[in-house]
Motif scaffolding. Structure first.
Motif, PDB file in Angstrom:
ATOM      1  N   THR A 390      18.565  39.698  58.291  1.00  0.00           N
ATOM      2  CA  THR A 390      17.780  40.875  58.704  1.00  0.00           C
ATOM      3  C   THR A 390      18.329  42.173  58.100  1.00  0.00           C
ATOM      4  O   THR A 390      17.837  43.256  58.399  1.00  0.00           O
ATOM      5  CB  THR A 390      17.810  41.014  60.238  1.00  0.00           C
ATOM      6  OG1 THR A 390      19.188  41.065  60.650  1.00  0.00           O
ATOM      7  CG2 THR A 390      17.122  39.839  60.916  1.00  0.00           C
ATOM      8  N   ARG A 391      19.372  42.071  57.264  1.00  0.00           N
ATOM      9  CA  ARG A 391      20.036  43.235  56.661  1.00  0.00           C
ATOM     10  C   ARG A 391      20.534  44.222  57.727  1.00  0.00           C
ATOM     11  O   ARG A 391      20.530  45.446  57.508  1.00  0.00           O
ATOM     12  CB  ARG A 391      19.097  43.996  55.713  1.00  0.00           C
ATOM     13  CG  ARG A 391      18.590  43.178  54.565  1.00  0.00           C
ATOM     14  CD  ARG A 391      17.794  44.059  53.615  1.00  0.00           C
ATOM     15  NE  ARG A 391      17.116  43.245  52.617  1.00  0.00           N
ATOM     16  CZ  ARG A 391      16.281  43.719  51.708  1.00  0.00           C
ATOM     17  NH1 ARG A 391      16.018  45.020  51.661  1.00  0.00           N
ATOM     18  NH2 ARG A 391      15.695  42.936  50.840  1.00  0.00           N
ATOM     19  N   THR A 392      20.924  43.700  58.885  1.00  0.00           N
ATOM     20  CA  THR A 392      21.361  44.591  59.966  1.00  0.00           C
ATOM     21  C   THR A 392      22.765  45.118  59.684  1.00  0.00           C
ATOM     22  O   THR A 392      23.693  44.333  59.488  1.00  0.00           O
ATOM     23  CB  THR A 392      21.385  43.820  61.314  1.00  0.00           C
ATOM     24  OG1 THR A 392      20.106  43.204  61.467  1.00  0.00           O
ATOM     25  CG2 THR A 392      21.681  44.748  62.477  1.00  0.00           C
ATOM     26  N   PRO A 393      22.914  46.449  59.675  1.00  0.00           N
ATOM     27  CA  PRO A 393      24.246  47.009  59.409  1.00  0.00           C
ATOM     28  C   PRO A 393      25.193  46.791  60.591  1.00  0.00           C
ATOM     29  O   PRO A 393      24.747  46.505  61.709  1.00  0.00           O
ATOM     30  CB  PRO A 393      23.987  48.502  59.213  1.00  0.00           C
ATOM     31  CG  PRO A 393      22.556  48.745  59.494  1.00  0.00           C
ATOM     32  CD  PRO A 393      21.882  47.471  59.849  1.00  0.00           C
ATOM     33  N   PHE A 394      26.472  46.953  60.336  1.00  0.00           N
ATOM     34  CA  PHE A 394      27.449  46.913  61.410  1.00  0.00           C
ATOM     35  C   PHE A 394      27.337  48.179  62.252  1.00  0.00           C
ATOM     36  O   PHE A 394      26.996  49.246  61.751  1.00  0.00           O
ATOM     37  CB  PHE A 394      28.871  46.829  60.835  1.00  0.00           C
ATOM     38  CG  PHE A 394      29.248  45.455  60.392  1.00  0.00           C
ATOM     39  CD1 PHE A 394      29.632  44.492  61.324  1.00  0.00           C
ATOM     40  CD2 PHE A 394      29.204  45.105  59.053  1.00  0.00           C
ATOM     41  CE1 PHE A 394      29.975  43.210  60.920  1.00  0.00           C
ATOM     42  CE2 PHE A 394      29.546  43.833  58.637  1.00  0.00           C
ATOM     43  CZ  PHE A 394      29.928  42.874  59.577  1.00  0.00           C
ATOM     44  N   ALA A 395      27.644  48.029  63.541  1.00  0.00           N
ATOM     45  CA  ALA A 395      27.744  49.200  64.414  1.00  0.00           C
ATOM     46  C   ALA A 395      29.101  49.134  65.110  1.00  0.00           C
ATOM     47  O   ALA A 395      29.462  48.066  65.618  1.00  0.00           O
ATOM     48  CB  ALA A 395      26.610  49.193  65.434  1.00  0.00           C
ATOM     49  N   PRO A 396      29.851  50.211  65.153  1.00  0.00           N
ATOM     50  CA  PRO A 396      29.572  51.464  64.459  1.00  0.00           C
ATOM     51  C   PRO A 396      29.755  51.317  62.949  1.00  0.00           C
ATOM     52  O   PRO A 396      30.582  50.533  62.495  1.00  0.00           O
ATOM     53  CB  PRO A 396      30.638  52.417  65.021  1.00  0.00           C
ATOM     54  CG  PRO A 396      31.779  51.523  65.408  1.00  0.00           C
ATOM     55  CD  PRO A 396      31.158  50.231  65.861  1.00  0.00           C
TER      56      PRO A 396
END
Ligand code: PXG
Length: 459
Positions: A390-396
């Motif tokens: 899903t190309r979800t970035p890391f948080a934070p």
């Protein structure tokens, strides 16, 4: 205090040195500075004797590596012949005029007039002033606004930081100043959605036209961009991007500025990034690799339209720096170009070491932290994501990048983290074996960071 007294040296640094782009409080809480004592080839050496492969060419600048005694010899010779003279009062020096001629010959046809400064920031400030003078002379005094791009970096002075699009920088010093606007950068992996890279490249470029129409073309002076955005995350544009940007600039009579401070002098496999992407700017900003980082030098290269208008209109250009065209820095610039040419280093980046580096870098695509690998020539980025599908970035944002960076450093490699993209721009003279070492350590850094991140997530 001597080099043999590392504690006193660190203490002097802690008490008296304000570091750029640093949290000067956290720095000392986190163990203080590392003292870089010497360097050799593509390695830097700490005062402890630890050798570290510099995957970042100093700060995108040490094209020829750290051991080019020819550059030291040229500087020494020039210092003994003429260590300084200004270029203000109808004077020039031999290296100054010779370097201007060399640069004019290397840059695209028409870009033949060179103004020298000491840093990329000063060069970009100079361009802002110059472009404003140009439009005033062309009787279009309302054309004042510069359009740049989010995430971009064009320097740290008040005006060049306004050209740039880093929100964290704008927070300090009440920036941007008036007269600067920004559009989305061509960042397909993050903003492209379902579009193909080529479709997205055209869409990202058309954001420029939308902004010009919103501001009114009669108010827009220029657009500035790096062919590949460097510090902003090595954002490699789709092939469709720059031709569309160029078309839009021409259509609306907006000057096109190519900031080549990172891309210039072979980094992308051509002398300049605008040649790699096939566009002709009105003005170029050069810096960093122009002296292989051995001395501070930058240049503005001005195309015929702006140069002829400014010169033929007459009147003094009331702008310049004490060290504009400094004979020693220019002599080192000339020698850097000589070495790049004689050793066919730009061709090597294009045909040999660049493709090898890219092929090896792309092998990291199989790693579970790696969402995208991008690059060309000897510039590249590895973007880390929490979820590849899903190309979800890391948080934070930023934590994963710092983890990889720190593991790589502990294992003998310098690379840089921007958000969660790992950036690489090694010296252009790097060998295949040294590229292999970069990749071995980077993969190890990714593996170790993946373990840390899994622990933090309780996996
Ligand atoms: N333009 C570009 C594209 C740059 O990358 C400048 C202008 C300004 O140059 P001076 O010489 O004024 O620094 C730069 C500088 C980083 C980093 O962390 C990058 C730069 C400077 C400091 C840090 O990637 N680029």
């Amino acid at each position: 205090m001597t080099a043999q007294d590392p504690k006193a040296l660190r203490d002097a640094d802690r008490r008296h040195h304000l570091h750029p782009f640093t949290d000067n409080k956290a720095l000392w809480a986190e163990g203080g500075t590392r003292v870089i004592a010497s360097a050799e080839g593509v390695y830097i050496v700490e005062d402890s004797g630890k050798r570290i492969l510099d995957g970042f060419a100093g700060l995108w600048c040490v094209a020829l590596g750290y051991s080019r005694t020819e550059l030291a010899e040229v500087a020494s010779r020039q210092m003994r012949t003429l260590p300084f003279y200004n270029t203000f009062f109808k004077c020039t020096t031999e290296p100054t005029a010779a370097l201007a001629r060399r640069i004019a010959a290397l840059t695209p046809p028409g870009l033949e007039r060179v103004f020298f400064a000491n840093s990329g920031s000063e060069a970009n400030d100079t361009i802002i002033r110059m472009v404003r003078i140009f439009w005033n002379l062309r009787a279009k005094p309302k054309k004042k606004i510069f359009i740049g791009r989010t995430f971009s970096y064009h320097g740290s002075t008040m005006a060049s930081a306004s050209l740039g699009g880093m929100a964290e920088m704008h927070e300090q010093g009440d920036l941007p100043l008036g007269g600067f606007a920004h559009i989305e950068p061509p960042y397909w992996y993050r903003f492209g959605g379902d579009l193909s890279p080529e479709e997205y490249g055209r869409k990202a470029a058309r954001a420029l036209e939308t902004k010009i129409l919103e501001l009114g073309a009669d108010h827009v002076a220029a657009f500035i961009g790096e062919p590949i955005m460097g510090a902003g995350g090595v954002l490699v544009p789709p092939e469709s991007y720059w031709p569309e940007i160029e078309r839009i600039c021409r259509k609306h009579d907006v000057l096109l500025i190519s900031d080549e401070v990172v891309c210039g002098f072979g980094r992308t496999g051509r002398w300049f990034g605008c040649q790699t992407y096939g566009f002709t700017p009105d003005i170029m900003t050069l810096g960093k690799q122009i002296t292989s980082g051995y001395l501070p030098l930058s240049a503005v290269v001005i195309g015929p339209r702006v140069a002829e208008t400014m010169i033929q209109s007459g009147g003094e250009f009331r702008h310049g720096f004490t060290y504009s065209g400094h004979p020693v820095t220019c002599a080192v610039g000339l020698e850097t170009i000589r070495i790049l040419e004689d050793e066919r280093i730009v061709e090597r980046v294009s045909n040999d070491i660049g493709p090898y580096f890219q092929a090896r870098l792309h092998e990291l695509s199989d790693h579970k932290l790696v969402g995208e690998v991008r690059g060309i020539g000897l510039i590249g980025a590895i973007e880390l994501v929490a979820d590849k599908a899903t190309r979800t970035p890391f948080a934070p944002e930023g934590r994963a990048g710092l983890a990889v960076r720190d593991h790589c450093l502990a294992n003998g490699l310098i690379l840089r983290a921007t958000r969660d993209s790992m950036l690489l721009s090694p010296p252009l003279v790097i060998s295949r074996g040294e590229v292999d070492e970069i990749l071995r350590i980077t993969r190890k850094g990714l593996d170790l960071a993946a373990l840390d991140l899994a622990v933090r997530r309780g996996a």
